[in-house]
Write a protein that holds these residues in place. Structure first.
Motif, PDB file in Angstrom:
ATOM      1  N   ILE A   1       0.837  -1.206   0.000  1.00 37.91           N
ATOM      2  CA  ILE A   1       0.000   0.000   0.000  1.00 37.91           C
ATOM      3  C   ILE A   1       0.867   1.250   0.000  1.00 37.91           C
ATOM      4  O   ILE A   1       0.574   2.235  -0.703  1.00 37.91           O
ATOM      5  CB  ILE A   1      -0.944  -0.010   1.218  1.00 37.91           C
ATOM      6  N   ALA A   2       1.964   1.238   0.772  1.00 33.58           N
ATOM      7  CA  ALA A   2       2.851   2.398   0.816  1.00 33.58           C
ATOM      8  C   ALA A   2       3.494   2.640  -0.547  1.00 33.58           C
ATOM      9  O   ALA A   2       3.575   3.781  -1.015  1.00 33.58           O
ATOM     10  CB  ALA A   2       3.924   2.192   1.882  1.00 33.58           C
ATOM     11  N   ALA A   3       3.956   1.554  -1.202  1.00 35.05           N
ATOM     12  CA  ALA A   3       4.567   1.705  -2.528  1.00 35.05           C
ATOM     13  C   ALA A   3       3.552   2.223  -3.544  1.00 35.05           C
ATOM     14  O   ALA A   3       3.867   3.055  -4.400  1.00 35.05           O
ATOM     15  CB  ALA A   3       5.147   0.369  -2.982  1.00 35.05           C
ATOM     16  N   LEU A   4       2.324   1.750  -3.436  1.00 34.67           N
ATOM     17  CA  LEU A   4       1.277   2.203  -4.345  1.00 34.67           C
ATOM     18  C   LEU A   4       0.934   3.666  -4.113  1.00 34.67           C
ATOM     19  O   LEU A   4       0.672   4.418  -5.065  1.00 34.67           O
ATOM     20  CB  LEU A   4       0.036   1.324  -4.163  1.00 34.67           C
ATOM     21  N   SER A   5       0.955   4.094  -2.856  1.00 30.19           N
ATOM     22  CA  SER A   5       0.681   5.509  -2.567  1.00 30.19           C
ATOM     23  C   SER A   5       1.753   6.406  -3.166  1.00 30.19           C
ATOM     24  O   SER A   5       1.478   7.550  -3.552  1.00 30.19           O
ATOM     25  CB  SER A   5       0.583   5.727  -1.055  1.00 30.19           C
ATOM     26  N   GLY A   6       3.000   5.896  -3.258  1.00 30.59           N
ATOM     27  CA  GLY A   6       4.051   6.666  -3.916  1.00 30.59           C
ATOM     28  C   GLY A   6       3.759   6.898  -5.382  1.00 30.59           C
ATOM     29  O   GLY A   6       4.077   7.965  -5.933  1.00 30.59           O
ATOM     30  N   LEU A   7       3.156   5.912  -6.051  1.00 28.19           N
ATOM     31  CA  LEU A   7       2.764   6.092  -7.452  1.00 28.19           C
ATOM     32  C   LEU A   7       1.683   7.157  -7.589  1.00 28.19           C
ATOM     33  O   LEU A   7       1.696   7.949  -8.535  1.00 28.19           O
ATOM     34  CB  LEU A   7       2.283   4.757  -8.024  1.00 28.19           C
TER      35      LEU A   7
END
Length: 338
Positions: free
Chosen positions: A236-242
């Motif tokens: 979820i954190a990596a996706l929020s970076g996108l």
């Protein structure tokens, strides 16, 4: 998966100082928490009394020592200076005939002021306690809650590493013109997204796993739930970076969004956990924020209370919903450009 491109993305991590700091800082904090694991933070709440040398009766001095830290001063001036010092929160105690009297500066914390005002009466009524039988119920150390909160905050920060890297890396490629080069290379949008997501996901997972290995002491049965919690939260954190990279037009705007999202990830779950009763309707609504499930799950692991079924299910649902939302947003932008 293009492994050469993935290696290039991993090399980009070394050039991103903010990403390296985000990766290493939770590990360093975890080491500090591990070294200070035996520190009793409850000592900070212990009253501090200042007395004059040979002023109080031995009985009064012994009574004060049972209820706090006692420091003897040679002169009244040095005692008054200690009382006026804001950092010590010292309560001055002087002899008053058969009793005692307290002196304070007047700008103390409320707890210190109330203690000073009640101290003479408490000493005068100390004999009444002998009429009653006092039973102390065993409880956990007062510092456990604070230590657990610090560990969980550190863990969530470690998981946030993927968001920082993905956002900063993509924004840097926009400003350097690398994104335009990627558009003419035989690299599909889906593969590009997968590469970015993989690097951020791996970074957050490794950082959180190393931090957990350092500062968390869990049983063998808790390792699998912890690993699942880390994997889902890091995704979820990596996706929020996108998402942040997609909506940021400049590096400064990206940094601002990262800080706002990080505050949103950390601050509300702490307030929810401390203020809202467990099992209530309001606590259930807080699961709309994905980091709340991560926070509650980590606290359960540290306290050894309950399974993580609900938290893992909520995080899995968030992963699916946010990934589908990102796919829809990306398709919508692609259609608007064609």
């Amino acid at each position: 998966m293009n492994w050469n491109a993935l290696k290039y993305q991993l090399k980009a991590v070394r050039r991103d100082k903010l990403c390296i700091l985000t990766f290493l800082l939770p590990i360093a904090v975890g080491l500090a928490l591990n070294l200070l694991s035996d520190l009793n933070l409850s000592s900070a709440a212990e009253p501090s009394f200042g007395i004059l040398q040979d002023d109080l009766a031995p009985e009064a001095a012994a009574w004060l020592q049972k209820h706090g830290a006692v420091t003897a001063y040679d002169t009244l001036g040095s005692l008054e200076a200690a009382v006026r010092e804001p950092s010590t929160q010292t309560i001055g105690v002087l002899s008053d005939g058969s009793g005692i009297r307290a002196i304070r500066a007047g700008d103390e914390m409320t707890r210190t002021a109330v203690t000073a005002d009640l101290l003479p009466r408490l000493y005068a009524d100390r004999g009444l306690m002998a009429r009653y039988e006092v039973t102390r119920l065993p409880s956990a150390a007062d510092s456990d809650m604070m230590k657990h909160l610090l560990i969980v905050i550190t863990m969530v920060t470690a998981m946030f590493m993927g968001c920082t890297f993905n956002a900063m890396n993509i924004i840097s490629e926009k400003e350097d013109g690398i994104l335009n080069i990627n558009q003419v290379l035989p690299l599909t949008k889906a593969r590009y997204t997968l590469q970015k997501l993989t690097v951020g996901f791996l970074g957050g997972t490794i950082s959180a796993a190393v931090t957990a290995l350092i500062c968390m002491r869990l049983t063998a049965g808790q390792l699998v739930p912890l690993l699942l919690l880390i994997l889902l939260s890091a995704f979820i954190a990596a996706l929020s970076g996108l998402f942040i990279a997609g909506f940021s037009e400049s590096l400064m705007m990206g940094i601002m969004y990262i800080k706002l999202v990080m505050i949103l990830f950390l601050a509300p779950p702490i307030l929810f956990y401390l203020l809202l009763p467990a099992g209530g309707a309001l606590r259930a609504l807080t699961y709309l924020l994905p980091s709340s499930a991560t926070f509650y799950g980590l606290m359960k692991l540290l306290n050894g209370s309950g399974s993580l079924g609900n938290e893992l299910a909520v995080l899995a649902a968030h992963c699916a919903v946010w990934f589908l939302l990102y796919a829809c947003v990306s398709l919508g932008r692609r259609k608007s450009l064609t």
